[in-house]
Design a protein around this motif. Sequence first.
Motif, short mmCIF file in Angstrom:
data_model
loop_
_atom_site.label_atom_id
_atom_site.label_comp_id
_atom_site.label_asym_id
_atom_site.label_seq_id
_atom_site.Cartn_x
_atom_site.Cartn_y
_atom_site.Cartn_z
N ALA A 71 49.45 48.88 -34.92
CA ALA A 71 49.50 47.73 -34.83
C ALA A 71 47.90 47.17 -33.95
CB ALA A 71 50.52 47.80 -33.19
N GLY A 72 46.51 47.76 -33.72
CA GLY A 72 45.77 47.49 -33.05
C GLY A 72 45.00 46.58 -34.36
N LYS A 75 45.67 43.02 -35.07
CA LYS A 75 45.54 42.38 -33.75
C LYS A 75 44.27 42.29 -34.70
CE LYS A 75 45.29 41.04 -29.43
NZ LYS A 75 44.24 40.34 -29.25
N LYS A 76 43.52 43.10 -35.12
CA LYS A 76 41.96 42.84 -35.34
C LYS A 76 41.91 41.81 -36.75
CE LYS A 76 40.44 47.59 -34.49
NZ LYS A 76 39.43 48.84 -34.95
N GLY A 78 43.84 39.91 -37.11
CA GLY A 78 44.89 38.11 -36.26
C GLY A 78 43.24 37.52 -35.90
N ASP A 79 42.39 38.15 -34.54
CA ASP A 79 41.44 37.90 -34.70
C ASP A 79 41.31 37.25 -35.26
OD1 ASP A 79 43.11 38.64 -32.08
OD2 ASP A 79 41.53 40.23 -31.56
N VAL A 94 53.72 43.34 -35.86
CA VAL A 94 52.62 42.61 -35.12
C VAL A 94 52.88 42.24 -34.25
CG1 VAL A 94 52.77 39.80 -35.64
CG2 VAL A 94 52.89 41.99 -37.58
N GLY A 97 51.70 44.23 -31.80
CA GLY A 97 50.48 44.29 -31.56
C GLY A 97 49.48 43.39 -30.86
N TYR A 98 50.23 42.38 -30.84
CA TYR A 98 49.93 41.15 -29.82
C TYR A 98 50.64 41.31 -28.66
CZ TYR A 98 47.49 38.66 -33.15
OH TYR A 98 46.42 38.09 -34.17
N PRO A 147 55.82 37.02 -29.49
CA PRO A 147 54.37 37.30 -28.17
C PRO A 147 53.89 36.32 -27.38
CG PRO A 147 54.31 38.00 -30.42
CD PRO A 147 55.36 37.60 -30.19
N ILE A 166 51.02 33.52 -35.17
CA ILE A 166 50.81 33.15 -34.46
C ILE A 166 48.75 32.45 -34.51
CG2 ILE A 166 48.89 34.36 -32.97
CD1 ILE A 166 51.17 36.01 -32.54
N VAL A 170 48.57 34.37 -39.01
CA VAL A 170 49.49 35.80 -38.88
C VAL A 170 51.08 35.15 -38.97
CG1 VAL A 170 49.46 37.49 -36.65
CG2 VAL A 170 47.66 36.76 -36.90
#
Length: 233
Positions: A71-72, A75-76, A78-79, A94, A97-98, A147, A166, A170
């Motif tokens: 999950a983390g 997000k990495k 996506g960021d 997803v 993670g958000y 999210p 997102i 994402v």
Amino acid sequence: MHVLVVQNYHNTGLGQVGTALNEANASIDLRSAYLGEALPSSHDDHDAIVVLGGDQNALADEEYPYLPQLAGLIKKFGDADKAVLGICLGSQLVARGYGATNILGRPAEFGWQDVICTAEAASDPVLSAVEERFPIFHWHSDTFTLPEQATHLALSQMTTNQAFRIGRAVYGIQFHFEADTRLVDEWKHVFHDQIVESYPDWLANYAGNVAKDGAAADAAGLALARAWVALIG
């Protein structure tokens, strides 16, 4: 392009997403995380991530201790403005993670069922590739809240949150658009006992179900897969 694919359960292949990735000459780094294969600690060596479905729920950390890391990692990616695709369990991860809430144990949604796009989907780079309403394969009972920063893109009669985006690229997609009729037929054999126990009428009417919705679902799924792959930088 180099794409990380995380498999969470046996016989859950890429299907139509694999077809679209092959058309784009992508190289695939497949990690069977459910078998203990390590996940990368960062997004640095990959241009995108695909997280596939599974029988477990998105909060089953005791049995599958890699889930919080996954999950983390989502997000990495996506960021870093890299393309993310979570399908079924992957979409639930997803959402996790958000910072959304995973909702477990709802009534199951199974088989080819219609998905309805929201108004926002008309301008979305992926969901705009399909009709406003289309049949697609489902197999899930869990769901999630959206999210906070997500754009709601699709729903079904049973499930409000079927797809969301997102940022730029994402995507969490609950329905199995990767599962064309070839893959569904494979699942029919591999998971035969499970299907017979829970959905005997569907199996008994399998040929009619394929004839009614298979071709349209295949076309929609491939269009979605190609549209998402086009977002990979």
